[in-house]
Motif scaffolding. Structure first.
Motif, PDB file in Angstrom:
ATOM      1  N   ASN A   1     -22.449 -38.408  93.064  1.00 24.65           N
ATOM      2  CA  ASN A   1     -22.338 -39.843  92.798  1.00 24.65           C
ATOM      3  C   ASN A   1     -21.383 -40.117  91.641  1.00 24.65           C
ATOM      4  N   ALA A   2     -21.464 -39.274  90.602  1.00 27.02           N
ATOM      5  CA  ALA A   2     -20.575 -39.454  89.449  1.00 27.02           C
ATOM      6  C   ALA A   2     -19.122 -39.236  89.849  1.00 27.02           C
ATOM      7  N   GLN A   3     -18.872 -38.225  90.682  1.00 25.01           N
ATOM      8  CA  GLN A   3     -17.514 -37.965  91.142  1.00 25.01           C
ATOM      9  C   GLN A   3     -16.993 -39.123  91.983  1.00 25.01           C
ATOM     10  N   LYS A   4     -17.860 -39.698  92.818  1.00 22.32           N
ATOM     11  CA  LYS A   4     -17.445 -40.836  93.645  1.00 22.32           C
ATOM     12  C   LYS A   4     -17.125 -42.044  92.776  1.00 22.32           C
ATOM     13  N   ARG A   5     -17.989 -42.288  91.765  1.00 24.57           N
ATOM     14  CA  ARG A   5     -17.724 -43.415  90.862  1.00 24.57           C
ATOM     15  C   ARG A   5     -16.417 -43.202  90.111  1.00 24.57           C
ATOM     16  N   GLN A   6     -16.181 -41.956  89.685  1.00 25.70           N
ATOM     17  CA  GLN A   6     -14.950 -41.665  88.965  1.00 25.70           C
ATOM     18  C   GLN A   6     -13.731 -41.870  89.869  1.00 25.70           C
ATOM     19  N   LYS A   7     -13.844 -41.429  91.114  1.00 19.30           N
ATOM     20  CA  LYS A   7     -12.740 -41.607  92.060  1.00 19.30           C
ATOM     21  C   LYS A   7     -12.481 -43.087  92.319  1.00 19.30           C
ATOM     22  N   ASP A   8     -13.548 -43.853  92.535  1.00 23.32           N
ATOM     23  CA  ASP A   8     -13.403 -45.289  92.757  1.00 23.32           C
ATOM     24  C   ASP A   8     -12.775 -45.964  91.545  1.00 23.32           C
ATOM     25  N   PHE A   9     -13.173 -45.485  90.353  1.00 22.02           N
ATOM     26  CA  PHE A   9     -12.624 -46.075  89.126  1.00 22.02           C
ATOM     27  C   PHE A   9     -11.119 -45.845  89.049  1.00 22.02           C
ATOM     28  N   TYR A  10     -10.698 -44.602  89.336  1.00 26.67           N
ATOM     29  CA  TYR A  10      -9.268 -44.300  89.255  1.00 26.67           C
ATOM     30  C   TYR A  10      -8.469 -45.021  90.343  1.00 26.67           C
ATOM     31  N   VAL A  11      -9.072 -45.159  91.524  1.00 30.55           N
ATOM     32  CA  VAL A  11      -8.385 -45.903  92.593  1.00 30.55           C
ATOM     33  C   VAL A  11      -8.213 -47.360  92.187  1.00 30.55           C
ATOM     34  N   ASP A  12      -9.285 -47.935  91.627  1.00 29.21           N
ATOM     35  CA  ASP A  12      -9.216 -49.331  91.180  1.00 29.21           C
ATOM     36  C   ASP A  12      -8.211 -49.479  90.039  1.00 29.21           C
ATOM     37  N   LEU A  13      -8.235 -48.515  89.109  1.00 24.70           N
ATOM     38  CA  LEU A  13      -7.301 -48.576  87.983  1.00 24.70           C
ATOM     39  C   LEU A  13      -5.867 -48.453  88.468  1.00 24.70           C
ATOM     40  N   ASP A  14      -5.636 -47.542  89.407  1.00 30.31           N
ATOM     41  CA  ASP A  14      -4.290 -47.366  89.940  1.00 30.31           C
ATOM     42  C   ASP A  14      -3.818 -48.630  90.648  1.00 30.31           C
ATOM     43  N   THR A  15      -4.741 -49.263  91.398  1.00 28.89           N
ATOM     44  CA  THR A  15      -4.389 -50.505  92.092  1.00 28.89           C
ATOM     45  C   THR A  15      -4.016 -51.596  91.102  1.00 28.89           C
ATOM     46  N   ARG A  16      -4.805 -51.693  90.031  1.00 27.18           N
ATOM     47  CA  ARG A  16      -4.513 -52.714  89.019  1.00 27.18           C
ATOM     48  C   ARG A  16      -3.195 -52.441  88.312  1.00 27.18           C
ATOM     49  N   LEU A  17      -2.950 -51.171  88.008  1.00 25.93           N
ATOM     50  CA  LEU A  17      -1.698 -50.831  87.342  1.00 25.93           C
ATOM     51  C   LEU A  17      -0.503 -51.121  88.238  1.00 25.93           C
ATOM     52  N   ARG A  18      -0.666 -50.839  89.532  1.00 23.52           N
ATOM     53  CA  ARG A  18       0.425 -51.118  90.463  1.00 23.52           C
ATOM     54  C   ARG A  18       0.719 -52.614  90.543  1.00 23.52           C
ATOM     55  N   LYS A  19      -0.339 -53.399  90.419  1.00 22.32           N
ATOM     56  CA  LYS A  19      -0.143 -54.844  90.444  1.00 22.32           C
ATOM     57  C   LYS A  19       0.611 -55.319  89.209  1.00 22.32           C
ATOM     58  N   LEU A  20       0.468 -54.565  88.115  1.00 23.13           N
ATOM     59  CA  LEU A  20       1.139 -54.939  86.876  1.00 23.13           C
ATOM     60  C   LEU A  20       2.550 -54.364  86.781  1.00 23.13           C
ATOM     61  N   GLU A  21       2.853 -53.379  87.612  1.00 22.13           N
ATOM     62  CA  GLU A  21       4.164 -52.756  87.550  1.00 22.13           C
ATOM     63  C   GLU A  21       5.217 -53.619  88.233  1.00 22.13           C
ATOM     64  N   PRO A  22       6.424 -53.649  87.672  1.00 21.80           N
ATOM     65  CA  PRO A  22       7.522 -54.370  88.333  1.00 21.80           C
ATOM     66  C   PRO A  22       7.836 -53.721  89.675  1.00 21.80           C
ATOM     67  N   ARG A  23       8.277 -54.519  90.610  1.00 16.72           N
ATOM     68  CA  ARG A  23       8.690 -53.977  91.894  1.00 16.72           C
ATOM     69  C   ARG A  23      10.098 -54.453  92.208  1.00 16.72           C
ATOM     70  N   GLU A  24      10.787 -53.678  92.992  1.00 22.28           N
ATOM     71  CA  GLU A  24      12.172 -54.005  93.291  1.00 22.28           C
ATOM     72  C   GLU A  24      12.261 -54.960  94.470  1.00 22.28           C
ATOM     73  N   VAL A  25      13.048 -56.006  94.315  1.00 25.59           N
ATOM     74  CA  VAL A  25      13.282 -56.978  95.380  1.00 25.59           C
ATOM     75  C   VAL A  25      14.785 -57.186  95.522  1.00 25.59           C
ATOM     76  N   THR A  26      15.170 -57.719  96.642  1.00 20.67           N
ATOM     77  CA  THR A  26      16.572 -58.056  96.881  1.00 20.67           C
ATOM     78  C   THR A  26      16.667 -59.547  97.155  1.00 20.67           C
ATOM     79  N   VAL A  27      17.385 -60.257  96.314  1.00 21.61           N
ATOM     80  CA  VAL A  27      17.543 -61.702  96.428  1.00 21.61           C
ATOM     81  C   VAL A  27      19.027 -62.021  96.532  1.00 21.61           C
ATOM     82  N   ASP A  28      19.417 -62.644  97.646  1.00 23.21           N
ATOM     83  CA  ASP A  28      20.827 -62.987  97.880  1.00 23.21           C
ATOM     84  C   ASP A  28      21.734 -61.773  97.734  1.00 23.21           C
TER      85      ASP A  28
END
Length: 251
Positions: A95-122
């Motif tokens: 259970n602890a390993q699952k919680r830790q994995k879920d925590f890191y997945v959630d953290l990674d998702t949040r960090l990705r949302k905060l990271e700049p992403r490349e777009v092409t405009v005009d």
């Protein structure tokens, strides 16, 4: 009743053997009879000793076996107890390993949302922050929904907040269109002039000049003709220049 040990029993037998010859010499038997009786008695005593030892050994073995059975049962109980504790610990660890994995997945998702992403405009690639993208998309959604007043406010806020964004030339252009849609030509002209001044190489610049000319025409400003001519001169390959030529040709 006190039990005799093997050594005690042997001592008793030895005493009996000692006592019997003494009685034989006392005259109860003659020499031959005494010797025979002594031998018989010794044989019987030896047989009794062997039998007694066998009984004692058997009893000792049974007692030892019983002790071993008891110890085995106690050991099995301890093993079962430990096995149960191990299962609980394994479950808690899982259970602890699952919680830790879920925590890191959630953290990674949040960090990705905060990271700049490349777009092409005009045709131009650039890094865009999530908040930058979110604000621009929200402003354009208001414009597409026909809420031009709210869209104008949101676009103006975007330009102020993200002056270096790859979306800013477009935001400034659509701000002018939001004013035009509200029939505020003076504000529309001012907004589109900012496009020409700050972003002359933007693909939206020719359309900004065309919109200026349209507003000038509605305001009956004679400068509209010159604006169209400048548009053709500065951006001859643009679709806006084609429209400008059509408008000039009709005059």
């Amino acid at each position: 009743m006190k039990k005799l040990s093997k050594s005690g029993l042997a001592a008793a037998l030895l005493a009996a053997l000692t006592w019997l010859p003494m009685q034989a010499h006392a005259g109860l038997f003659d020499d031959d009879e005494a010797r025979k009786a002594l031998l018989d008695l010794r044989a019987k005593v030896e047989a009794m000793r062997i039998e007694m030892n066998a009984r004692l050994d058997t009893k000792s073995d049974k007692s030892a076996a019983l002790d071993m059975v008891t110890q085995n049962e106690n050991t099995m109980q301890e093993l079962n107890k430990l096995r149960g504790q191990i299962e609980v610990l394994q479950n808690e660890l899982s259970n602890a390993q699952k919680r830790q994995k879920d925590f890191y997945v959630d953290l990674d998702t949040r960090l990705r949302k905060l990271e700049p992403r490349e777009v092409t405009v005009d045709g131009k690639a650039a890094q865009v922050d999530p908040s930058e993208q979110k604000n621009y998309d929200a402003a354009m959604q208001l414009f597409k929904a026909g809420d031009y007043k709210a869209a104008g406010t949101a676009l103006a806020d975007f330009v102020r907040q993200f002056p270096s964004s790859v979306y800013t030339p477009n935001a400034q252009y659509w701000l002018g269109n939001a004013f035009y849609a509200q029939r505020d030509c003076k504000s529309a002209i001012a907004a589109q002039l900012q496009v020409l001044k700050n972003y002359p190489d933007s693909p939206k610049a020719p359309d900004a000049m065309l919109n200026i000319a349209s507003c000038q025409t509605e305001l009956k400003d004679k400068a509209a003709k010159k604006t169209l001519q400048d548009l053709i001169k500065q951006y001859p390959e643009s679709s806006a220049a084609v429209t400008a030529k059509e408008r000039l040709g009709g005059k």
